[in-house]
Design a protein around this motif. Structure first.
Motif, short mmCIF file in Angstrom:
data_model
loop_
_atom_site.label_atom_id
_atom_site.label_comp_id
_atom_site.label_asym_id
_atom_site.label_seq_id
_atom_site.Cartn_x
_atom_site.Cartn_y
_atom_site.Cartn_z
N MET A 1 64.98 103.01 10.48
CA MET A 1 64.76 103.60 11.77
C MET A 1 64.06 102.58 12.65
O MET A 1 63.28 101.77 12.18
N ARG A 2 64.32 102.66 13.93
CA ARG A 2 63.72 101.75 14.91
C ARG A 2 63.00 102.57 15.96
O ARG A 2 63.52 103.56 16.46
N LEU A 3 61.80 102.16 16.30
CA LEU A 3 61.00 102.78 17.36
C LEU A 3 60.67 101.71 18.38
O LEU A 3 60.17 100.64 18.01
N VAL A 4 60.95 101.99 19.64
CA VAL A 4 60.51 101.11 20.72
C VAL A 4 59.33 101.81 21.37
O VAL A 4 59.47 102.91 21.91
N ASP A 5 58.15 101.19 21.29
CA ASP A 5 56.94 101.84 21.77
C ASP A 5 56.80 101.74 23.29
O ASP A 5 57.68 101.20 23.98
N PHE B 1 61.21 100.93 10.51
CA PHE B 1 60.77 101.74 9.38
C PHE B 1 61.90 101.80 8.37
O PHE B 1 63.06 101.95 8.74
N VAL B 2 61.56 101.71 7.09
CA VAL B 2 62.54 101.83 6.03
C VAL B 2 62.02 102.88 5.07
O VAL B 2 60.90 102.76 4.56
N ASP B 3 62.81 103.93 4.85
CA ASP B 3 62.40 104.98 3.92
C ASP B 3 63.65 105.76 3.54
O ASP B 3 64.75 105.45 3.98
N LYS B 4 63.47 106.79 2.75
CA LYS B 4 64.58 107.63 2.33
C LYS B 4 65.10 108.44 3.51
O LYS B 4 64.34 108.83 4.39
N VAL B 5 66.39 108.73 3.51
CA VAL B 5 67.03 109.46 4.60
C VAL B 5 66.30 110.76 4.95
O VAL B 5 66.11 111.06 6.13
N PRO B 6 65.84 111.59 3.98
CA PRO B 6 65.17 112.84 4.36
C PRO B 6 63.91 112.67 5.21
O PRO B 6 63.47 113.61 5.87
N ALA C 1 66.95 109.48 15.26
CA ALA C 1 66.15 109.81 14.08
C ALA C 1 64.77 110.26 14.54
O ALA C 1 64.36 110.01 15.67
N PHE C 2 64.06 110.92 13.65
CA PHE C 2 62.75 111.45 13.97
C PHE C 2 61.78 111.13 12.85
O PHE C 2 62.17 111.06 11.69
N VAL C 3 60.53 110.96 13.20
CA VAL C 3 59.46 110.82 12.21
C VAL C 3 58.31 111.68 12.70
O VAL C 3 57.98 111.69 13.89
N ALA D 1 50.55 108.15 9.58
CA ALA D 1 49.88 108.03 8.27
C ALA D 1 49.86 109.33 7.47
O ALA D 1 49.99 109.28 6.25
N PRO D 2 49.67 110.52 8.10
CA PRO D 2 49.60 111.73 7.28
C PRO D 2 50.83 111.96 6.39
O PRO D 2 50.72 112.57 5.33
N ASP D 3 51.99 111.48 6.82
CA ASP D 3 53.20 111.61 6.00
C ASP D 3 53.49 110.34 5.20
O ASP D 3 54.56 110.19 4.62
N HIS D 4 52.56 109.40 5.21
CA HIS D 4 52.71 108.13 4.47
C HIS D 4 53.92 107.33 4.94
O HIS D 4 54.58 106.66 4.15
N VAL D 5 54.18 107.39 6.24
CA VAL D 5 55.27 106.62 6.83
C VAL D 5 54.64 105.49 7.63
O VAL D 5 53.71 105.70 8.40
N GLU D 6 55.16 104.29 7.41
CA GLU D 6 54.61 103.12 8.11
C GLU D 6 55.72 102.18 8.48
O GLU D 6 56.79 102.17 7.87
N ALA D 7 55.46 101.37 9.52
CA ALA D 7 56.41 100.33 9.91
C ALA D 7 56.44 99.28 8.80
O ALA D 7 55.59 99.26 7.91
N GLU D 8 57.42 98.42 8.86
CA GLU D 8 57.59 97.41 7.80
C GLU D 8 56.35 96.57 7.58
O GLU D 8 56.10 96.11 6.47
#
Length: 82
Positions: free
Chosen positions: A1-5, A13-18, A36-38, A56-63
């Motif tokens: 996933m890509r986020l432009v701030d 971001f790289v993670d599982k599809v769900p 996509a959404f996070v 951080a609460p969902d343990h999702v972080e950028a590369e």
């Protein structure tokens, strides 16, 4: 996933599809790019009306491990609970 701030910086971001897609939003062979959404939590608002959000609460972080990002309010969607 890509986020432009809000500053125009691109984060990847790289993670599982769900993590980024709900149910069967994206299937093998789907045309890309695909929205996509996070999930994130607003942790502050700066003087320029830019929001600071945390993934951080969902343990999702950028590369690079970053979990806080400056985003414009229109980049967020309200949470929907099923």
């Amino acid at each position: 996933m890509r986020l432009v701030d809000a500053d125009g910086r691109t984060w990847f971001f790289v993670d599982k599809v769900p993590i980024f897609f709900v149910d069967d939003d994206i299937l093998p062979g789907a045309a890309l790019p695909w929205p996509a959404f996070v999930r994130c939590h607003v942790v502050g608002q700066q003087e320029d009306q830019i929001l600071v959000v945390s993934t951080a609460p969902d343990h999702v972080e950028a590369e690079d491990g970053t979990t806080q990002f400056r985003v414009r309010p229109n980049q967020l969607e309200p949470a929907s609970w099923s």
